[in-house]
Design a protein around this motif. Structure first.
Motif: not given
Length: 95
Positions: A18-25
């Motif tokens: 997994f990875m964290i996507w902090r901004r809007p995808l």
């Protein structure tokens, strides 16, 4: 376009990542939000069994068929930590 990163750094389909996507995808020009709570930031993008799933900070998990493992490999960057469970990893990132 080749599937990046190089083969020795690519996702192992037998392992959960997994990875964290902090901004809007943004997918196909649309901001992807959780269908349950409408959260659109701080998503965990999960890659397992050849599929991509999104998990919002409230814990809702939904498949994202528009993303694939090649997309994940292009965006994940190098792994800087491993965790025994998803919950352990998310906790480490404050989610």
């Amino acid at each position: 376009m080749d599937d990046l990163p190089p083969a020795d750094l690519r996702l192992d389909l037998d392992r959960n990542r997994f990875m964290i996507w902090r901004r809007p995808l943004v997918i196909d020009g649309e901001v992807r939000a959780c269908p349950t709570c409408e959260s659109y930031r701080d998503l965990a993008i999960l890659a397992t069994q050849g599929r991509v799933w999104l998990r919002c900070s409230a814990g809702h998990v939904t498949p994202e068929p528009r993303l694939d493992i090649a997309w994940y490999n292009r965006h994940c960057g190098p792994t800087d930590a491993t965790f025994d469970t998803l919950e352990e990893g998310l906790s480490e990132y404050g989610l």
